[in-house]
Design a protein around this motif. Structure first.
Motif, PDB file in Angstrom:
ATOM      1  N   GLU A 166       0.834  -1.208   0.000  1.00  0.00           N
ATOM      2  CA  GLU A 166       0.000   0.000   0.000  1.00  0.00           C
ATOM      3  C   GLU A 166       0.866   1.254   0.000  1.00  0.00           C
ATOM      4  OE1 GLU A 166      -2.870  -0.040   3.140  1.00  0.00           O
ATOM      5  OE2 GLU A 166      -3.598  -2.052   2.642  1.00  0.00           O
ATOM      6  N   SER A 167       1.929   1.228   0.793  1.00  0.00           N
ATOM      7  CA  SER A 167       2.833   2.381   0.847  1.00  0.00           C
ATOM      8  C   SER A 167       3.473   2.636  -0.509  1.00  0.00           C
ATOM      9  CB  SER A 167       3.918   2.161   1.907  1.00  0.00           C
ATOM     10  OG  SER A 167       3.355   2.063   3.206  1.00  0.00           O
ATOM     11  N   MET A 168       3.867   1.564  -1.192  1.00  0.00           N
ATOM     12  CA  MET A 168       4.464   1.714  -2.523  1.00  0.00           C
ATOM     13  C   MET A 168       3.458   2.288  -3.510  1.00  0.00           C
ATOM     14  SD  MET A 168       6.707  -1.813  -2.819  1.00  0.00           S
ATOM     15  CE  MET A 168       7.767  -1.327  -4.193  1.00  0.00           C
ATOM     16  N   GLN A 169       2.223   1.830  -3.444  1.00  0.00           N
ATOM     17  CA  GLN A 169       1.195   2.322  -4.348  1.00  0.00           C
ATOM     18  C   GLN A 169       0.936   3.816  -4.165  1.00  0.00           C
ATOM     19  OE1 GLN A 169      -1.851  -0.593  -3.259  1.00  0.00           O
ATOM     20  NE2 GLN A 169      -1.800  -1.392  -5.343  1.00  0.00           N
ATOM     21  N   GLN A 170       1.182   4.311  -2.959  1.00  0.00           N
ATOM     22  CA  GLN A 170       0.941   5.717  -2.658  1.00  0.00           C
ATOM     23  C   GLN A 170       2.124   6.613  -3.022  1.00  0.00           C
ATOM     24  OE1 GLN A 170      -0.201   5.737   1.499  1.00  0.00           O
ATOM     25  NE2 GLN A 170      -1.968   4.417   1.113  1.00  0.00           N
ATOM     26  N   LEU A 171       3.237   5.993  -3.423  1.00  0.00           N
ATOM     27  CA  LEU A 171       4.408   6.769  -3.810  1.00  0.00           C
ATOM     28  C   LEU A 171       4.307   7.179  -5.281  1.00  0.00           C
ATOM     29  CD1 LEU A 171       7.314   4.748  -2.123  1.00  0.00           C
ATOM     30  CD2 LEU A 171       6.454   6.985  -1.422  1.00  0.00           C
ATOM     31  N   HIS A 172       4.437   8.465  -5.531  1.00  0.00           N
ATOM     32  CA  HIS A 172       4.438   8.985  -6.897  1.00  0.00           C
ATOM     33  C   HIS A 172       5.530  10.059  -6.997  1.00  0.00           C
ATOM     34  CE1 HIS A 172       0.718   6.867  -7.910  1.00  0.00           C
ATOM     35  NE2 HIS A 172       0.286   7.221  -6.707  1.00  0.00           N
ATOM     36  N   PRO A 173       6.788   9.637  -6.846  1.00  0.00           N
ATOM     37  CA  PRO A 173       7.884  10.607  -6.812  1.00  0.00           C
ATOM     38  C   PRO A 173       8.101  11.298  -8.157  1.00  0.00           C
ATOM     39  CG  PRO A 173       8.759   8.382  -6.948  1.00  0.00           C
ATOM     40  CD  PRO A 173       7.269   8.243  -6.770  1.00  0.00           C
ATOM     41  N   GLU A 174       8.439  12.579  -8.087  1.00  0.00           N
ATOM     42  CA  GLU A 174       8.763  13.307  -9.322  1.00  0.00           C
ATOM     43  C   GLU A 174      10.030  12.742  -9.964  1.00  0.00           C
ATOM     44  OE1 GLU A 174       9.005  17.466  -8.698  1.00  0.00           O
ATOM     45  OE2 GLU A 174       6.953  17.660  -7.927  1.00  0.00           O
ATOM     46  N   THR A 175      10.974  12.352  -9.107  1.00  0.00           N
ATOM     47  CA  THR A 175      12.217  11.744  -9.582  1.00  0.00           C
ATOM     48  C   THR A 175      12.206  10.274  -9.186  1.00  0.00           C
ATOM     49  OG1 THR A 175      13.399  13.830  -9.247  1.00  0.00           O
ATOM     50  CG2 THR A 175      14.728  11.825  -9.505  1.00  0.00           C
ATOM     51  N   PRO A 176      12.329   9.349 -10.121  1.00  0.00           N
ATOM     52  CA  PRO A 176      12.283   7.927  -9.768  1.00  0.00           C
ATOM     53  C   PRO A 176      13.490   7.513  -8.935  1.00  0.00           C
ATOM     54  CG  PRO A 176      12.877   8.207 -12.075  1.00  0.00           C
ATOM     55  CD  PRO A 176      12.487   9.562 -11.564  1.00  0.00           C
ATOM     56  N   PHE A 177      13.364   6.379  -8.304  1.00  0.00           N
ATOM     57  CA  PHE A 177      14.455   5.837  -7.499  1.00  0.00           C
ATOM     58  C   PHE A 177      15.538   5.238  -8.398  1.00  0.00           C
ATOM     59  CE2 PHE A 177      10.774   5.743  -4.686  1.00  0.00           C
ATOM     60  CZ  PHE A 177      11.289   6.318  -3.538  1.00  0.00           C
ATOM     61  N   ASP A 178      16.759   5.286  -7.910  1.00  0.00           N
ATOM     62  CA  ASP A 178      17.893   4.680  -8.625  1.00  0.00           C
ATOM     63  C   ASP A 178      18.089   3.220  -8.237  1.00  0.00           C
ATOM     64  OD1 ASP A 178      18.929   7.228  -9.820  1.00  0.00           O
ATOM     65  OD2 ASP A 178      19.188   7.732  -7.699  1.00  0.00           O
ATOM     66  N   PHE A 179      17.689   2.900  -6.994  1.00  0.00           N
ATOM     67  CA  PHE A 179      18.010   1.591  -6.424  1.00  0.00           C
ATOM     68  C   PHE A 179      16.876   1.204  -5.478  1.00  0.00           C
ATOM     69  CE2 PHE A 179      20.006  -1.360  -3.479  1.00  0.00           C
ATOM     70  CZ  PHE A 179      20.942  -2.043  -4.230  1.00  0.00           C
ATOM     71  N   ILE A 180      16.378  -0.027  -5.624  1.00  0.00           N
ATOM     72  CA  ILE A 180      15.322  -0.520  -4.738  1.00  0.00           C
ATOM     73  C   ILE A 180      15.747  -1.871  -4.176  1.00  0.00           C
ATOM     74  CG2 ILE A 180      12.905  -1.242  -4.561  1.00  0.00           C
ATOM     75  CD1 ILE A 180      12.209   0.745  -6.743  1.00  0.00           C
TER      76      ILE A 180
ATOM     77  N   GLY B 184      17.949   1.629 -13.612  1.00  0.00           N
ATOM     78  CA  GLY B 184      18.033   1.462 -12.169  1.00  0.00           C
ATOM     79  C   GLY B 184      18.027  -0.008 -11.780  1.00  0.00           C
ATOM     80  N   VAL B 185      18.397  -0.263 -10.529  1.00  0.00           N
ATOM     81  CA  VAL B 185      18.595  -1.628 -10.042  1.00  0.00           C
ATOM     82  C   VAL B 185      17.538  -1.988  -9.003  1.00  0.00           C
ATOM     83  CG1 VAL B 185      20.166  -3.142  -8.763  1.00  0.00           C
ATOM     84  CG2 VAL B 185      21.062  -1.584 -10.510  1.00  0.00           C
ATOM     85  N   ILE B 186      17.015  -3.206  -9.105  1.00  0.00           N
ATOM     86  CA  ILE B 186      16.122  -3.776  -8.101  1.00  0.00           C
ATOM     87  C   ILE B 186      16.765  -5.057  -7.584  1.00  0.00           C
ATOM     88  CG2 ILE B 186      13.818  -4.673  -7.586  1.00  0.00           C
ATOM     89  CD1 ILE B 186      12.833  -3.205 -10.132  1.00  0.00           C
ATOM     90  N   ILE B 187      16.932  -5.145  -6.262  1.00  0.00           N
ATOM     91  CA  ILE B 187      17.460  -6.345  -5.627  1.00  0.00           C
ATOM     92  C   ILE B 187      16.364  -6.961  -4.772  1.00  0.00           C
ATOM     93  CG2 ILE B 187      19.143  -7.287  -3.984  1.00  0.00           C
ATOM     94  CD1 ILE B 187      20.538  -6.335  -6.435  1.00  0.00           C
ATOM     95  N   VAL B 188      16.140  -8.261  -4.925  1.00  0.00           N
ATOM     96  CA  VAL B 188      15.211  -8.989  -4.055  1.00  0.00           C
ATOM     97  C   VAL B 188      16.016 -10.012  -3.275  1.00  0.00           C
ATOM     98  CG1 VAL B 188      13.083 -10.316  -3.889  1.00  0.00           C
ATOM     99  CG2 VAL B 188      13.405  -8.712  -5.797  1.00  0.00           C
TER     100      VAL B 188
END
Length: 227
Positions: free
Chosen positions: A128-142, A166-170
């Motif tokens: 839910e928190s992620m769905q509410q995020l609408h940053p003007e500048t996207p993230f570089d790393f998640i 950008g990079v996504i690590i799980v």
């Protein structure tokens, strides 16, 4: 290496190897040690990344010049500190935590690490928190290290929130090899399998899984780059 040089290794071998390499490549860090101690004293589960994994995350962030990081799953803030330390002075890290008590402990640890100005904790269900995020500048790393049942949901939102390149690590996607064992099932393993099935044919990212062993046992992470 010849066949004769191979040996069956154990969890003790992996932990000893981590400790040996860390003795050359890491220096004692009272802030990080205190964060782990404070988390344990407050009853948080001892499931934070290892020191070697934390430094690996730190180096990854540095290597891509990241200025904005999203972390899904704060726990006591140990990985948060590793990640935030790699940010420039004007960098920002947003970290999502479900449990209020964990967030409180993490805030204490982050404050003691003098990273308060770089880190913001959001408390609540991560998806839910992620769905509410609408940053003007996207993230570089998640970095995704929360409940494994939600892996695919988190990853789907992460694709929306990360910049191209950008990079996504799980984290925790091997789980002692149980993910690849058709005879084994539990909620965590099924969450990883759901993520992998969701990634098959995904044209938004290029991804691979890297298995790891160390003082946290046999596991691994998924490394993805947004196309």
């Amino acid at each position: 290496m010849s066949q004769q040089e191979f040996k069956v290794t154990t969890a003790e071998d992996w932990a000893r190897t981590d400790q040996y390499h860390n003795s050359f490549l890491h220096t004692k860090d009272e802030i990080l040690d205190a964060a782990l101690k404070n988390s344990t004293a407050n009853g948080l589960p001892e499931i934070a990344v290892s020191a070697a994994q934390g430094k690996f995350l730190n180096l990854l962030v540095s290597s891509i010049g990241a200025k904005r990081i999203l972390e899904v799953g704060t726990l006591g803030g140990y990985s948060t500190i590793w990640l935030a330390r790699a940010l420039p002075d004007d960098g920002e890290l947003i970290t999502l935590e479900l449990i209020e008590k964990h967030a409180k402990v993490a805030q204490e640890n982050i404050d003691k690490a003098n990273l308060t100005n770089k880190v913001k904790i959001i408390v609540g269900p991560a998806h839910e928190s992620m769905q509410q995020l609408h940053p003007e500048t996207p993230f570089d790393f998640i970095f995704i290290d929360a409940d494994k049942k939600g892996n695919l949901d988190y990853f789907t939102e992460a694709k929306r929130l990360v910049r191209k390149g950008g990079v996504i690590i799980v984290d925790n996607v091997v789980r002692y090899g149980r993910v690849a064992d058709p005879e084994y099932t539990d909620t965590n393993v099924e969450g990883v399998r759901r993520l992998l099935k969701g990634l098959k044919g995904d044209t938004d990212v290029e991804a691979t899984t890297i298995g790891t062993v160390g003082d946290k046992g046999y596991d691994g992470y998924l490394y993805a780059v947004r196309k």
